[in-house]
Design a protein around this motif. Structure first.
Motif, PDB file in Angstrom:
ATOM      1  N   GLY A  14      39.959  35.296  17.908  1.00  0.00           N
ATOM      2  CA  GLY A  14      40.839  36.078  18.770  1.00  0.00           C
ATOM      3  C   GLY A  14      40.936  37.515  18.289  1.00  0.00           C
ATOM      4  O   GLY A  14      40.200  37.947  17.392  1.00  0.00           O
ATOM      5  N   LEU A  15      41.844  38.237  18.901  1.00  0.00           N
ATOM      6  CA  LEU A  15      42.043  39.651  18.607  1.00  0.00           C
ATOM      7  C   LEU A  15      43.472  39.861  18.148  1.00  0.00           C
ATOM      8  O   LEU A  15      44.413  39.509  18.849  1.00  0.00           O
ATOM      9  CB  LEU A  15      41.757  40.498  19.845  1.00  0.00           C
ATOM     10  CG  LEU A  15      41.736  42.008  19.663  1.00  0.00           C
ATOM     11  CD1 LEU A  15      40.585  42.430  18.757  1.00  0.00           C
ATOM     12  CD2 LEU A  15      41.618  42.717  21.007  1.00  0.00           C
ATOM     13  N   MET A  16      43.627  40.426  16.952  1.00  0.00           N
ATOM     14  CA  MET A  16      44.936  40.659  16.354  1.00  0.00           C
ATOM     15  C   MET A  16      45.134  42.150  16.097  1.00  0.00           C
ATOM     16  O   MET A  16      44.185  42.862  15.778  1.00  0.00           O
ATOM     17  CB  MET A  16      45.078  39.877  15.043  1.00  0.00           C
ATOM     18  CG  MET A  16      45.529  38.426  15.212  1.00  0.00           C
ATOM     19  SD  MET A  16      44.336  37.386  16.049  1.00  0.00           S
ATOM     20  CE  MET A  16      43.132  37.135  14.765  1.00  0.00           C
ATOM     21  N   LEU A  24      43.058  37.506   3.758  1.00  0.00           N
ATOM     22  CA  LEU A  24      43.946  37.222   4.877  1.00  0.00           C
ATOM     23  C   LEU A  24      44.689  35.924   4.615  1.00  0.00           C
ATOM     24  O   LEU A  24      44.138  34.997   3.999  1.00  0.00           O
ATOM     25  CB  LEU A  24      43.165  37.100   6.192  1.00  0.00           C
ATOM     26  CG  LEU A  24      42.387  38.322   6.671  1.00  0.00           C
ATOM     27  CD1 LEU A  24      41.583  37.968   7.919  1.00  0.00           C
ATOM     28  CD2 LEU A  24      43.306  39.489   6.948  1.00  0.00           C
ATOM     29  N   GLN A  25      45.915  35.873   5.093  1.00  0.00           N
ATOM     30  CA  GLN A  25      46.705  34.660   5.034  1.00  0.00           C
ATOM     31  C   GLN A  25      47.305  34.396   6.403  1.00  0.00           C
ATOM     32  O   GLN A  25      48.044  35.222   6.938  1.00  0.00           O
ATOM     33  CB  GLN A  25      47.822  34.765   3.994  1.00  0.00           C
ATOM     34  CG  GLN A  25      48.759  33.580   3.957  1.00  0.00           C
ATOM     35  CD  GLN A  25      48.044  32.266   3.628  1.00  0.00           C
ATOM     36  OE1 GLN A  25      47.335  32.184   2.618  1.00  0.00           O
ATOM     37  NE2 GLN A  25      48.184  31.272   4.485  1.00  0.00           N
ATOM     38  N   ILE A  33      49.546  34.877  13.546  1.00  0.00           N
ATOM     39  CA  ILE A  33      50.111  35.946  12.729  1.00  0.00           C
ATOM     40  C   ILE A  33      49.456  35.898  11.356  1.00  0.00           C
ATOM     41  O   ILE A  33      49.363  34.828  10.741  1.00  0.00           O
ATOM     42  CB  ILE A  33      51.646  35.815  12.609  1.00  0.00           C
ATOM     43  CG1 ILE A  33      52.290  35.796  13.997  1.00  0.00           C
ATOM     44  CG2 ILE A  33      52.220  36.960  11.782  1.00  0.00           C
ATOM     45  CD1 ILE A  33      53.789  35.611  13.978  1.00  0.00           C
ATOM     46  N   LEU A  34      48.993  37.045  10.893  1.00  0.00           N
ATOM     47  CA  LEU A  34      48.300  37.156   9.611  1.00  0.00           C
ATOM     48  C   LEU A  34      48.967  38.199   8.742  1.00  0.00           C
ATOM     49  O   LEU A  34      49.575  39.150   9.236  1.00  0.00           O
ATOM     50  CB  LEU A  34      46.828  37.549   9.813  1.00  0.00           C
ATOM     51  CG  LEU A  34      45.972  36.730  10.777  1.00  0.00           C
ATOM     52  CD1 LEU A  34      44.626  37.405  10.953  1.00  0.00           C
ATOM     53  CD2 LEU A  34      45.783  35.326  10.266  1.00  0.00           C
ATOM     54  N   SER A  61      48.995  44.924   5.036  1.00  0.00           N
ATOM     55  CA  SER A  61      49.626  44.710   6.331  1.00  0.00           C
ATOM     56  C   SER A  61      50.390  43.405   6.276  1.00  0.00           C
ATOM     57  O   SER A  61      49.825  42.351   5.959  1.00  0.00           O
ATOM     58  CB  SER A  61      48.583  44.660   7.451  1.00  0.00           C
ATOM     59  OG  SER A  61      49.198  44.420   8.693  1.00  0.00           O
ATOM     60  N   ARG A  62      51.692  43.484   6.579  1.00  0.00           N
ATOM     61  CA  ARG A  62      52.538  42.300   6.506  1.00  0.00           C
ATOM     62  C   ARG A  62      52.442  41.424   7.740  1.00  0.00           C
ATOM     63  O   ARG A  62      52.670  40.223   7.671  1.00  0.00           O
ATOM     64  CB  ARG A  62      53.995  42.731   6.300  1.00  0.00           C
ATOM     65  CG  ARG A  62      54.269  43.371   4.960  1.00  0.00           C
ATOM     66  CD  ARG A  62      54.115  42.373   3.840  1.00  0.00           C
ATOM     67  NE  ARG A  62      54.449  42.935   2.544  1.00  0.00           N
ATOM     68  CZ  ARG A  62      54.352  42.270   1.401  1.00  0.00           C
ATOM     69  NH1 ARG A  62      53.918  41.019   1.404  1.00  0.00           N
ATOM     70  NH2 ARG A  62      54.677  42.848   0.261  1.00  0.00           N
ATOM     71  N   SER A  63      52.122  42.016   8.887  1.00  0.00           N
ATOM     72  CA  SER A  63      52.094  41.238  10.130  1.00  0.00           C
ATOM     73  C   SER A  63      51.015  41.793  11.052  1.00  0.00           C
ATOM     74  O   SER A  63      51.146  42.903  11.576  1.00  0.00           O
ATOM     75  CB  SER A  63      53.463  41.274  10.821  1.00  0.00           C
ATOM     76  OG  SER A  63      53.429  40.581  12.041  1.00  0.00           O
ATOM     77  N   VAL A  64      49.952  41.010  11.200  1.00  0.00           N
ATOM     78  CA  VAL A  64      48.895  41.311  12.166  1.00  0.00           C
ATOM     79  C   VAL A  64      48.924  40.183  13.190  1.00  0.00           C
ATOM     80  O   VAL A  64      48.533  39.052  12.901  1.00  0.00           O
ATOM     81  CB  VAL A  64      47.518  41.410  11.487  1.00  0.00           C
ATOM     82  CG1 VAL A  64      46.455  41.783  12.506  1.00  0.00           C
ATOM     83  CG2 VAL A  64      47.550  42.415  10.353  1.00  0.00           C
TER      84      VAL A  64
END
Length: 726
Positions: free
Chosen positions: A98-100, A268-269, A302-303, A318-321
């Motif tokens: 997908g696209l984040m 990434l997480q 959410i990553l 980045s805390r939220s992608v």
């Protein structure tokens, strides 16, 4: 040239262009050396262990990560590790294709840049282009990032599902203003049970994909990722060997990199969803293979990310992608296409009704060619956009191809047909204006005969007067129609290329261009307002067409400016949405005012060309003396009021009486009328005069009756004299 020879020449050119090129001996030698290096890297990877480190891989130091980055990477991966007693409460997407999007900020760390080896010359540009898209190497010329914060976009693709799987991604990093964009291709490994992902770039100076097992932070992850990675590398090398054996040179414009480009390692997480693993598994299965099984609401992906560049010495966080799975995006795109299909069908229905309503020269002469042309131009642009989406997005081919076909019908069948009709009927008007201008420019004093000039002989042919070419040779308008088609499609292509070029501009300039463009394409009623003023006409379009087209054409703009989850990821701007709606509403209100108060009510008379007024004020002396051929209707500019007296007069069309307002004014002695009268320029008087129409030949009719008559004939129903168009 003989047509048969020309066809043969075109056929030979096509064969030459489509024939694959054979690699030269130098290219084959360089490509063979490139394969040898890849096999050497694979052999190094096969002989490494977790304790021993990455070995002699290009650009990979031991340890690979500095202590600060190692600590942050471990904290990132452990942030979503479920406790032993709560594993059933944590669930991660097993496939996050997908696209984040999200925001990033630069970490305040002093990191030492790792010096990478110089670029080897084992692979030339020609060889890089001959390997096609099977290469994992991507030497993108990505310079150092010096901004402190910005926006990232992550496009992730996973072809397989399993506990450990290979992923591909394209990371785009920009600053807050949308400038200094960096597109970074990445390859990596995804651990589905805990949502951990590690990716890296790969180039001639940085063997990122070969070092992935050593970037997994733990020996357990090292062992889990080793076998899938080796299988991926062996498959890629086998495909490259197949290309070499087939001796072909496929067309591919891959990047070759720069010694100064930055390499990247990305951690990434995936954040755990609020659903149970069973519910999330049902959602993923239903999205991939729809069966109609009920499920919970689809959660977003959410990553959290950590981006580190070893040779440029910086780190981003980045805390939220956030984003959504690609299947969910395809569903939203298909729904948007279906709504577009419905709106296009309504436009076709409205246009057909409008064309049926304006089927006479009298009614078509009131229409603005540019209003219909602007609508057709925007519809053509949307048709090309729908067609592009259908071609490049396979999963949404059918809905987008449907709306593209309907848009094509709207433009090429109905819109262009209407344009041609308007152009043909209004063509004599334009040509008359051109001829008048040419005559004014070419006027010369008549030649005078000189006394020395001898008369022509009797047998000489008398001179023929010069005539205008346009009058001497009448055509049926086919040349003008072909010119109209060519100009329309030329402007459409220019419009498309201009918008594509503007999409690469910096964000401030791109926004300015987009806002100006949206205001321009939503100004389609302005030409009609102008034509109403210049010709003194009104009620050119049906009100259902005006209101319907205004609402339908505002719908896509409001979708982009007000809806956060629009399919092209346009920024939400409610202020500009209100500006565009207000601008269109102002145009519609102006058209309504022109119909009620007259097309020229807000423009000074000295700025307008002469035009006959079918609604003049009727004063008491005129009505007392009758409206015969000797009388003249007086258009008063008197500022004093008058008494409105109603008297019966019959309409020659419907044979019913007309309620005529009789407006008194100063008499011939300068004495005013009744002191309690109403001004002739008052709104009450203006509205009252809309009930009747007076022809130049001094005959009075109901407004509705005469307007209906003039739709078919521009002749007076009583005396058959010519009438000026409305």
């Amino acid at each position: 040239m003989d047509p048969n020879r020309a066809g043969l020449l075109v056929f030979l050119l096509i064969i030459m262009l489509l024939t694959p090129e054979s690699s030269s001996p130098a290219q084959k030698s360089a490509f063979q050396e490139f394969l040898r290096v890849q096999k050497s890297r694979r052999d190094v990877l096969l002989n490494t262990t977790f304790e021993g480190g990455p070995g002699d891989l290009e650009g990979i130091s031991n340890p690979i990560l500095p202590p600060e980055i190692d600590v942050r990477a471990r904290e990132l991966w452990e942030s979503q590790v479920p406790p032993e007693n709560k594993r059933d409460e944590f669930s991660f997407y097993s496939n996050i294709t997908g696209l984040m999007r999200g925001d990033w900020k630069r970490l305040d760390m002093e990191l030492n840049a790792t010096e990478l080896p110089g670029l080897s010359d084992y692979m030339t540009r020609e060889t890089a282009n001959s390997t096609g898209n099977v290469m994992w190497e991507s030497s993108v010329d990505t310079r150092n990032i010096t901004d402190s914060e910005g926006v990232i976009t992550l496009d992730i693709s996973e072809s397989r599902s399993g506990p450990v799987q290979m992923v591909e991604a394209n990371l785009n990093i920009q600053n807050k203003l949308g400038k200094n964009g960096h597109d970074i291709p990445l390859r990596g490994i995804h651990f589905a049970d805990t949502g951990n992902i590690v990716m890296a770039t790969t180039s001639k100076k940085f063997a990122g994909i070969f070092s992935l097992p050593h970037l997994t932070l733990t020996e357990e992850r090292f062992n889990q990722s080793f076998t899938p990675l080796v299988e991926e590398i062996n498959a890629t090398i086998a495909e490259l060997e197949s290309i070499y054996q087939r001796d072909i040179n496929p067309s591919y414009s891959g990047p070759t990199g720069s010694p100064d480009s930055c390499e990247y390692i990305v951690y990434l997480q995936i954040h755990s969803s609020a659903l149970s693993p069973e519910d999330l598994s049902i959602i993923e299965s239903e999205l991939r293979f729809p069966k109609g099984q009920p499920h919970e609401d689809i959660p977003k992906v959410i990553l959290s990310s950590l981006i580190y560049s070893p040779n440029c010495g910086f780190a981003l966080e980045s805390r939220s992608v956030a984003g959504e799975k690609i299947e969910r995006y395809w569903i939203r795109a298909s729904n948007a296409a279906q709504v577009g299909t419905l709106l296009t069908l309504i436009q076709i229905w409205l246009l057909i009704r409008q064309m049926n309503d304006t089927n006479t020269p009298s009614t078509v002469s009131k229409l603005s060619f540019w209003t219909v042309g602007m609508m057709a131009l925007v519809d053509g642009y949307l048709c090309m956009g729908y067609l592009s989406a259908a071609i490049f997005i396979e999963s949404t081919f059918l809905p987008f191809m449907t709306v593209a076909f309907l848009s094509f019908l709207l433009v090429s069948v109905f819109g262009m047909r209407y344009l041609i009709l308007i152009y043909r009927i209004q063509r004599p008007e334009h040509r008359a204006q051109q001829q008048q201008q040419q005559q004014q420019q070419q006027q010369t004093p008549p030649a005078t005969e000189t006394p020395d000039a001898l008369p022509l002989p009797v047998t000489a042919t008398p001179p023929t007067p010069q005539t205008n070419g346009n009058n001497a040779q009448e055509d049926d308008g086919r040349s003008d129609v072909s010119l109209l088609y060519s100009r329309f499609y030329f402007i459409l292509l220019g419009f498309i290329f201009a918008t594509l070029n503007a999409s690469t501009w910096p964000k401030p300039f791109r926004q300015m261009f987009q806002r100006a463009l949206f205001l321009l394409v939503n100004s389609y009623w302005v030409p009609q307002i102008y034509r109403n003023i210049m010709r003194g006409c009104r009620r050119a379009f049906k009100w259902e067409f005006v209101l319907g087209m205004s609402i339908i054409r505002l719908a896509p703009m409001l979708y982009l400016y007000l809806f956060q989850g629009n399919i092209i990821f346009h920024e939400v701007e409610p202020i500009w949405a209100m500006i565009i709606v207000g601008w269109v509403w102002l145009q519609v209100c102006t058209l309504a005012s022109q119909e009620i108060l007259g097309p020229r009510f807000f423009v000074p008379g000295n700025l307008l060309p002469p035009s006959y007024d079918y609604h003049p004020p009727l004063f008491v002396p005129d009505l007392e003396g009758g409206l015969g051929s000797g009388d003249q209707t007086t258009v008063s500019t008197d500022s004093n009021g008058g008494v409105i007296v109603v008297g019966p007069t019959d309409c020659a069309i419907c044979m019913h009486p007309i309620d005529l307002p009789r407006e008194a004014h100063h008499d011939y002695n300068g004495e005013g009328g009744s002191s309690g009268g109403i001004s002739t320029s008052s709104p009450t008087a203006l509205l009252a005069r809309r009930n009747y129409m007076v022809t130049p030949c001094r005959h009075i009719f109901h407004t509705q009756c005469l307007e209906s008559w003039m739709r078919f004939k521009l002749q007076c129903p009583t005396c058959r004299n010519a009438l000026p168009p409305l």
